[in-house]
Design an enzyme around this catalytic site. Structure first.
Site, PDB file in Angstrom:
ATOM      1  N   HIS A 165       4.767  -6.566 -11.033  1.00  0.00           N
ATOM      2  CA  HIS A 165       4.853  -6.127  -9.642  1.00  0.00           C
ATOM      3  C   HIS A 165       4.092  -7.004  -8.661  1.00  0.00           C
ATOM      4  CE1 HIS A 165       5.346  -3.247  -6.366  1.00  0.00           C
ATOM      5  NE2 HIS A 165       4.048  -3.328  -6.129  1.00  0.00           N
ATOM      6  N   GLY A 167       0.841  -1.188   0.000  1.00  0.00           N
ATOM      7  CA  GLY A 167       0.000   0.000   0.000  1.00  0.00           C
ATOM      8  C   GLY A 167       0.878   1.241   0.000  1.00  0.00           C
ATOM      9  N   SER A 175       6.686  -4.317  -1.929  1.00  0.00           N
ATOM     10  CA  SER A 175       6.256  -2.995  -2.337  1.00  0.00           C
ATOM     11  C   SER A 175       6.395  -2.037  -1.142  1.00  0.00           C
ATOM     12  CB  SER A 175       4.821  -3.058  -2.885  1.00  0.00           C
ATOM     13  OG  SER A 175       4.482  -1.898  -3.580  1.00  0.00           O
ATOM     14  N   TRP A 176       5.308  -1.389  -0.719  1.00  0.00           N
ATOM     15  CA  TRP A 176       5.398  -0.575   0.499  1.00  0.00           C
ATOM     16  C   TRP A 176       5.823  -1.440   1.690  1.00  0.00           C
ATOM     17  CZ3 TRP A 176       6.042   3.388   3.471  1.00  0.00           C
ATOM     18  CH2 TRP A 176       5.604   3.340   4.808  1.00  0.00           C
ATOM     19  N   ASP A 178       8.476  -4.801 -13.796  1.00  0.00           N
ATOM     20  CA  ASP A 178       7.654  -4.137 -12.782  1.00  0.00           C
ATOM     21  C   ASP A 178       7.417  -2.689 -13.213  1.00  0.00           C
ATOM     22  OD1 ASP A 178       6.615  -2.901 -10.481  1.00  0.00           O
ATOM     23  OD2 ASP A 178       7.750  -4.211  -9.137  1.00  0.00           O
TER      24      ASP A 178
END
Length: 333
Positions: free
Chosen positions: A302, A53, A120-121, A274
């Site tokens: 991704h 996120g 990711s985050w 990605d």
């Protein structure tokens, strides 16, 4: 290939779905309560899973990347999202509040050291946590690396990715007046925090759709329409973090401080194609960590659900079973 076929290929690499043996709402202060669950072996090697996120929340599928006989799997919804409350709240919600929450979970569960797994985050947060508490992170398993730098935000929200997806980029910008299209993060921020629920949901869905459409290498350009409350929380939290530069003191802070992790082993799993988090960040990170190994997945984007990404993450976690002693970790049947 349609989306369901791609997901089925991804899931065939995973362990069977399991139920938690422990679930709780943890009061972390500042008016926030976060959802925490444990799965797998209660006496196993602890691994904490950090979702993406910001605002994505955890899902039952995230339990399936780990051998449940070996690992004690800890998942939680970060402040403001998933089952955590208050929902969609950005009050007292920064990277450093989340780092503190991770430590609170570790202490409450009486864990000394653990594996930190995030994409990711979640990879951003894993690095921030490990640099703050390097003695607690025994191993980092990172996917789709995002370092929260200005250049990465400019790529995705400044037109870089839009060169590959001009039609979707035009749709994303079309909701804003022309005068605000040069800074869509700020433009969307005004609507996502307008105080009008209908407006916030409309712009939340558009924000989420832009990201979702680019997540998979097999994308057909349709991001799908997220449920309204999920889209609102996800988009508000993500925008809140991005407009504040992740609450880091300096651009590039995570790489600047990477020397703190010179003795921390890590696996960095990255999709070659990605479009959300281009591979340069993963390459720079792995190059700067003496004990990191970069796993570049040739045909992958991704998303965690990409078949090549899922398979490689399972291989990484299965491979650790032979090195647990070297990491100072142990498991008990």
């Amino acid at each position: 290939m349609d989306k369901s076929s791609s997901q089925n290929r991804a899931y065939q690499h995973l362990y069977p779905l399991i139920d938690p043996f422990d679930q709780k709402m943890l009061n972390v202060g500042d008016g926030h309560r976060i959802y925490v669950e444990q799965c797998g072996n209660p006496q196993g090697v602890p691994v904490v899973v950090l979702h993406g996120g910001p605002g994505g929340g955890c899902s039952p599928t995230m339990r399936r990347y780990f051998d449940p006989a070996v690992y004690r799997i800890i998942l939680f919804d970060q402040r403001g999202c998933g089952r955590s409350r208050p929902h969609a709240s950005v009050t007292a919600n920064t990277t450093w509040h989340l780092v503190r929450d991770i430590e609170t979970i570790r202490e409450r569960l009486d864990i000394d050291r653990w594996i930190v797994f995030g994409g990711s985050w979640g990879a951003t947060l894993a690095l921030a946590y490990a640099e703050t508490h390097p003695d607690r992170a025994a191993f980092l398993a990172l996917r789709g690396v995002f370092l929260m730098t200005r250049s990465e935000l400019d790529w995705f929200y400044g037109g870089g990715a839009g060169h590959f997806w001009p039609d979707l980029w035009a749709d994303f910008l079309s909701l804003l007046p022309e005068a605000e299209r040069g800074d869509p993060i700020a433009g969307y921020n005004r609507r996502l925090f307008s105080g009008d629920l209908t407006t916030e949901i409309r712009f939340g869905r558009a924000w989420a759709a832009w990201e979702n459409a680019l997540a998979s290498i097999n994308s057909d350009g349709r991001g799908g329409e997220s449920p309204p409350e999920y889209a609102r929380a996800f988009s508000r939290l993500e925008n809140h973090y991005f407009i504040n530069g992740g609450f880091f003191e300096a651009d590039g802070q995570l790489l600047d401080n990477i020397g703190l992790l010179r003795n921390t082993p890590a696996a960095v799993v990255q999709g070659r194609y990605d479009m959300i988090c281009p591979p340069r960040a993963a390459y720079d990170l792995a190059s700067a960590m003496p004990m990191a190994r970069l796993h570049m997945v040739t045909r992958a984007g991704h998303a965690l659900s990409e078949p090549g990404i899922s398979a490689e993450l399972v291989r990484v976690m299965d491979g650790l079973r032979d090195d647990l002693g070297a990491l100072g970790l142990a498991t008990h049947a």
